[in-house]
Design an enzyme around this catalytic site. Structure first.
Site, short mmCIF file in Angstrom:
data_model
loop_
_atom_site.label_atom_id
_atom_site.label_comp_id
_atom_site.label_asym_id
_atom_site.label_seq_id
_atom_site.Cartn_x
_atom_site.Cartn_y
_atom_site.Cartn_z
N LYS A 151 0.83 -1.20 0.00
CA LYS A 151 0.00 0.00 0.00
C LYS A 151 0.88 1.27 0.00
O LYS A 151 2.10 1.18 0.05
CB LYS A 151 -0.94 -0.04 1.21
CG LYS A 151 -1.89 -1.25 1.22
CD LYS A 151 -2.77 -1.32 -0.01
CE LYS A 151 -4.02 -2.16 0.12
NZ LYS A 151 -3.90 -3.60 0.28
C1 LIG Z 1 -5.37 -4.34 0.72
C2 LIG Z 1 -6.82 -4.13 0.74
C3 LIG Z 1 -7.61 -4.58 1.81
C4 LIG Z 1 -7.07 -5.42 2.91
O1 LIG Z 1 -6.09 -4.80 3.64
P1 LIG Z 1 -5.30 -5.65 4.76
O2 LIG Z 1 -4.65 -4.58 5.56
O3 LIG Z 1 -4.32 -6.51 4.02
O4 LIG Z 1 -6.30 -6.42 5.51
C5 LIG Z 1 -8.95 -4.26 1.81
N1 LIG Z 1 -9.50 -3.59 0.80
C6 LIG Z 1 -8.79 -3.16 -0.26
C7 LIG Z 1 -9.46 -2.40 -1.34
C8 LIG Z 1 -7.43 -3.44 -0.33
O5 LIG Z 1 -6.73 -3.05 -1.40
#
Ligand SMILES: *Cc1c(COP(=O)(O)O)cnc(C)c1O
Length: 368
Positions: free
Chosen positions: A177
């Site tokens: 992210k």
């Molecule tokens: C990465 C992501 C998640 C999940 O995030 P985590 O921190 O890995 O649980 C949820 N929604 C979207 C749109 C994502 O890209």
């Protein structure tokens, strides 16, 4: 290799980790508190709750808002599966909503409106690729229908405009992210009593946190809800605090690279569609493109990979996964299906150079 995404990590993150180890206090301490307040400030919120992931944050948000069995929650299918899984965790029913169009791949308000029933309790919107959905319009929709507005803001940390209109906004700090704590998430809520409930549910439904007991504020506690262990530890929070110092600069770099991609593609590959307008408010988490219909995507990805360029698909739509097909057959989302069959995400992260973008565009052009 030009990787699809890459975290930016350095000496300051290392130092922060060493400090935590030397302190001997490993979870739910001062770093978590500082990370919560600093992240909240950046997003114009009074306070936040750090959690183990965005997924756990979405679960807690639905639970804290009282969404449960018999309730329906409007969700996009063009998202990561976690958005929809969270609805099932609380025993509610996800109702898939189509996107607006291939150039505006956000969950569609008009389709959402047509899918509202007396059982609809909430809608989860997702800022696809970091491009912010029109939250004011969704707030009006949610108020009109008398439902909760939840933001899956996994793609949009550090950008003004996320949070504020929604009941709850949930962010992700997973490794790919815009900022990372390896694993982790943050929840912001406009009603402090909802945030308080999320805070209790994060740690077993207990009324007193570990740090408060350590500080001598009460030697016992009550359990008022069925809670979970979705806590964030001090190591992750310390890394998050360092990352927060750069998030706005990194987002700016992501936007610059996206604009450069957009212009180069318009010049050299005008048949490749780039969703959203160039002046869209965005954290530029991904650089999504739509290949011309005649182009074979799998073959294109192979050619890119042979040239040392990673690419990806965002996303295989949730309603097409076998688990979801089995549970929710007969879902029809023509715009989502069409978008997802042609989408190709190109490398985008702050350490990329314009010369890397040139190479990606050149290889893509020869592949097509
Ligand atoms: C990465 C992501 C998640 C999940 O995030 P985590 O921190 O890995 O649980 C949820 N929604 C979207 C749109 C994502 O890209």
């Amino acid at each position: 290799m030009i990787s699809l995404s890459a975290p930016v990590l350095g000496e300051q993150e290392k130092e922060a980790l060493c400090h935590v180890l030397e302190s001997g206090w490993l979870t739910m301490g001062e770093n978590v508190e500082a990370f919560e307040s600093t992240f909240a400030n950046l997003h114009n919120a009074a306070d936040g709750v750090a959690v183990s992931s965005c997924t756990s944050g979405l679960h807690l948000s639905l639970a804290a808002l009282g969404v449960g069995p018999g309730d329906e929650v409007l969700v996009p299918s063009l998202t990561f599966v976690a958005t929809v899984n969270a609805v099932l965790y609380v025993g509610a029913t996800p109702v898939f909503v189509d996107i607006e169009s291939e150039v505006l791949p956000h969950i569609s308000i008009s389709d959402a409106m047509s899918k509202c029933t007396s059982r609809t309790k909430a809608v989860i919107i997702m800022h696809f690729a970091g491009y912010l959905v029109d939250l004011a319009a969704w707030r009006a929709f949610a108020d009109e229908e008398g439902i909760f507005l939840i933001e899956d803001a996994a793609h949009a940390p550090g950008v003004t405009g996320s949070n504020g209109h929604s009941d709850v906004a949930v962010y992700s700090f997973f490794s790919n992210k815009n900022m990372t704590t390896a694993e982790g998430g943050m929840v912001l809520a406009r009603d402090i009593s909802v945030l308080g409930r999320i805070r209790r549910l994060r740690s077993h439904g207990m009324t007193a946190a570990t740090l408060d007991r350590e500080r001598g504020h009460g030697h016992s506690y009550d359990v008022t809800d069925l809670g979970y262990n979705y806590r964030m530890d001090e190591l992750r929070a310390a890394v998050g605090l360092v990352q927060l110092r750069s998030i706005e600069r990194w987002n700016t770099r992501r936007r610059e690279l996206s604009t450069y991609y957009r212009n180069e593609l318009a010049k050299r590959l005008p048949d490749v569609i780039v969703p959203f307008d160039s002046d869209y408010n965005t954290a530029a988490h991904l650089f999504p493109t739509l290949l011309p219909e005649a182009v074979q995507r799998a073959r294109t990805m192979k050619i890119l990979l042979k040239a040392g360029i990673q690419s990806s698909i965002h996303y295989p739509p949730v309603h097409r996964f076998s688990y979801y097909c089995g549970r929710f057959p007969n879902v029809s989302l023509p715009e989502t299906d069409s978008f997802c069959s042609r989408e190709l995400s190109l490398p985008l992260h702050p350490s990329l150079e314009k010369s890397d973008v040139d190479r990606v565009v050149a290889v893509l052009k020869s592949a097509i």
